[in-house]
Write an enzyme that holds these catalytic residues in place. Structure first.
Site, PDB file in Angstrom:
ATOM      1  N   LYS A  28      31.971-126.146  43.442  1.00 17.02           N
ATOM      2  CA  LYS A  28      31.795-124.901  44.212  1.00 17.02           C
ATOM      3  C   LYS A  28      32.936-123.913  44.017  1.00 17.02           C
ATOM      4  CE  LYS A  28      28.217-125.984  47.281  1.00 17.02           C
ATOM      5  NZ  LYS A  28      28.150-127.460  47.337  1.00 17.02           N
TER       6      LYS A  28
ATOM      7  N   GLU B 293      28.546-118.434  54.312  1.00 15.90           N
ATOM      8  CA  GLU B 293      27.784-119.404  55.082  1.00 15.90           C
ATOM      9  C   GLU B 293      28.155-120.789  54.555  1.00 15.90           C
ATOM     10  OE1 GLU B 293      26.684-118.171  52.279  1.00 15.90           O
ATOM     11  OE2 GLU B 293      26.088-120.049  51.308  1.00 15.90           O
TER      12      GLU B 293
ATOM     13  N   SER C  28      28.793-133.545  40.000  1.00 10.74           N
ATOM     14  CA  SER C  28      29.136-132.302  40.696  1.00 10.74           C
ATOM     15  C   SER C  28      30.275-132.422  41.704  1.00 10.74           C
ATOM     16  CB  SER C  28      27.895-131.738  41.398  1.00 10.74           C
ATOM     17  OG  SER C  28      27.338-132.683  42.286  1.00 10.74           O
TER      18      SER C  28
HETATM   19  C1  PLP Z   1      26.990-128.178  47.464  1.00 11.56           C
HETATM   20  C2  PLP Z   1      26.903-129.313  46.519  1.00 11.56           C
HETATM   21  C3  PLP Z   1      25.767-129.536  45.717  1.00 11.56           C
HETATM   22  C4  PLP Z   1      24.523-128.690  45.830  1.00 11.56           C
HETATM   23  O1  PLP Z   1      24.671-127.351  45.555  1.00 11.56           O
HETATM   24  P1  PLP Z   1      24.123-126.700  44.200  1.00 11.56           P
HETATM   25  O2  PLP Z   1      24.244-125.250  44.430  1.00 11.56           O
HETATM   26  O3  PLP Z   1      22.709-127.158  44.031  1.00 11.56           O
HETATM   27  O4  PLP Z   1      24.979-127.199  43.098  1.00 11.56           O
HETATM   28  C5  PLP Z   1      25.771-130.571  44.809  1.00 11.56           C
HETATM   29  N1  PLP Z   1      26.846-131.395  44.698  1.00 11.56           N
HETATM   30  C6  PLP Z   1      27.948-131.227  45.446  1.00 11.56           C
HETATM   31  C7  PLP Z   1      29.091-132.166  45.265  1.00 11.56           C
HETATM   32  C8  PLP Z   1      28.020-130.183  46.381  1.00 11.56           C
HETATM   33  O5  PLP Z   1      29.124-130.037  47.134  1.00 11.56           O
END
Ligand code: PLP
Length: 392
Positions: free
Chosen positions: A88, A110, A376
């Site tokens: 993020k 948000e 992610s």
């Molecule tokens: C917020 C988040 C997501 C989901 O958000 P996307 O916009 O779909 O990437 C996925 N993995 C993690 C670790 C997150 O913090």
């Protein structure tokens, strides 16, 4: 061809469906963001912060034991090693520089689980900008450590008390506040959602993920393209970032993984492409889970980051056009995969990312395939969920 048009449409999805009072804010952004992003000054500041503050490039790691188990060559793109623990921050760093160039003094955002709120509070502290984060009252209760993290970083966290008091309501509240403070305030949206130009702008900030993947694969495999890229989809920003430079490389299969929650037919899921229909959510036309009379259905996923009733318009288009392959993974299977990756690779993934790993059990591929899974985020924030689940 997967490409946004000048009105922010990907095929039939996207656009800017906004109240008239929001028009000046969106118009200012739309008119300026591409020009600002193209300046050497922006590029230099963005690249240097990504390198020295976020910790990029993130490694591309050959997961040998996982590869052995699943019978393909599996690489992990280590977004979990970014500062604040997930992808993020790539987007918030980009947007805070943009906000400064637009002479904004205040930032609003948000947040659902609090990850985007923390990433926003982080860059606001870095730049000395005032920061207000809107968060559903229910989420504030569920995600207390992240609320305190934001407060430690100097942000004000304001509860959203309408509706189900979760992410959708926090987004509504942030948009309302933005309408009231157009001149000095920038709204940092946390995924590839919202009115044009947000989805494409956020995707471009996140596209550093696939930009790095290309040269890293060239170094390790002698070719820029993998056979498959797998990423989880909440709103879709980590998926858009890891697919971006492969959209128009038809040999690369793009696997998007949604949350099936307690099961697709259980009424407790976030499997938007399976269950959703076209509609308008947060300013763009996309697929969303809704009742017959168009009311948004409350989503459910064990991972807060996937707990969203819609999906970014680019993903609705990837689904609609058949360019993307969509898979839905249940809570239980995601948790099992989270434990499996911990045991096989010594990496505890975020439960969102665990969904991406679990897709390996649901798709076909060849033993010679090179697969990149976008990891992610890290699992530290999810420790309590892992403990409650308990099955390890
Ligand atoms: C917020 C988040 C997501 C989901 O958000 P996307 O916009 O779909 O990437 C996925 N993995 C993690 C670790 C997150 O913090």
């Amino acid at each position: 061809m997967i490409k946004v048009d000048e009105n922010g449409f990907y095929g039939q999805f996207g656009g800017a469906f906004i109240p008239e009072m929001l028009y000046p804010n969106i118009e200012e952004l739309r008119e300026n963001y591409e020009a600002i992003m193209a300046t050497p000054a922006f590029r230099q500041e963005f690249d240097s912060l990504l390198k020295d503050y976020v910790g990029r490039p993130t490694p591309l790691f050959l997961a040998q034991r996982l590869s052995e188990k699943y019978g393909a060559k599996i690489y992990l793109k280590r977004e979990d090693l970014c500062h604040t623990g997930a992808h993020k921050i790539n987007n918030t760093v980009g947007q805070i520089i943009l906000a400064k160039k637009l002479n904004k003094k205040r930032i609003i955002a948000e947040t659902g689980a609090g990850q985007h709120g923390v990433a926003t509070a982080t860059v606001c502290a870095l730049m000395g900008m005032e920061c207000t984060v809107y968060m559903g009252a229910v989420d504030m209760e569920r995600q207390k450590p992240n609320v305190e993290r934001m407060r430690i970083l100097g942000a004000k966290v304001v509860p959203a008390n309408s509706g189900s008091k979760t992410l959708k309501d926090a987004t509504n509240e942030a948009m309302r506040q933005w309408i009231n403070n157009p001149v000095d305030t920038h709204y940092i949206i946390g995924s590839v959602v919202g009115p044009h130009p947000y989805p494409e702008m956020v995707a471009r900030f996140q596209s550093v993920i696939s930009e790095e993947m290309k040269w890293q694969l060239q170094e390790k495999e002698g070719r820029e393209n993998p056979d498959l890229v797998i990423a989880c989809v909440g709103g879709g920003s980590n998926a858009a970032g890891s697919f971006y430079h492969y959209y128009n490389e038809p040999s690369v299969r793009l696997i998007a993984v949604e949350a099936a929650g307690m099961g697709i037919t259980s009424g407790r899921s976030a499997a938007t492409t399976t269950l959703g229909k076209p509609g308008i959510l947060h300013g763009s036309k996309t697929l969303l889970m809704q009742t017959d009379d168009g009311q948004v259905v409350e989503p459910h996923s064990i991972s807060a980051g996937l707990d969203y009733p819609g999906i970014g318009p680019v993903h609705a288009h990837l689904f609609d056009s058949g360019r993307g392959e969509f898979v839905a993974v249940e809570d239980e299977h995601a948790m099992q995969s989270g434990i499996e990756v911990s045991r096989l690779e010594g990496i505890i993934p975020a439960i969102e990312s665990a969904h991406a790993f679990s897709a390996l059990n649901q798709i076909h591929y060849e033993p010679t395939d090179v697969i990149v899974i976008n990891l992610s985020g890290r699992g530290d924030k999810d420790l309590e969920t892992y403990i409650k689940w308990g099955n390890y």
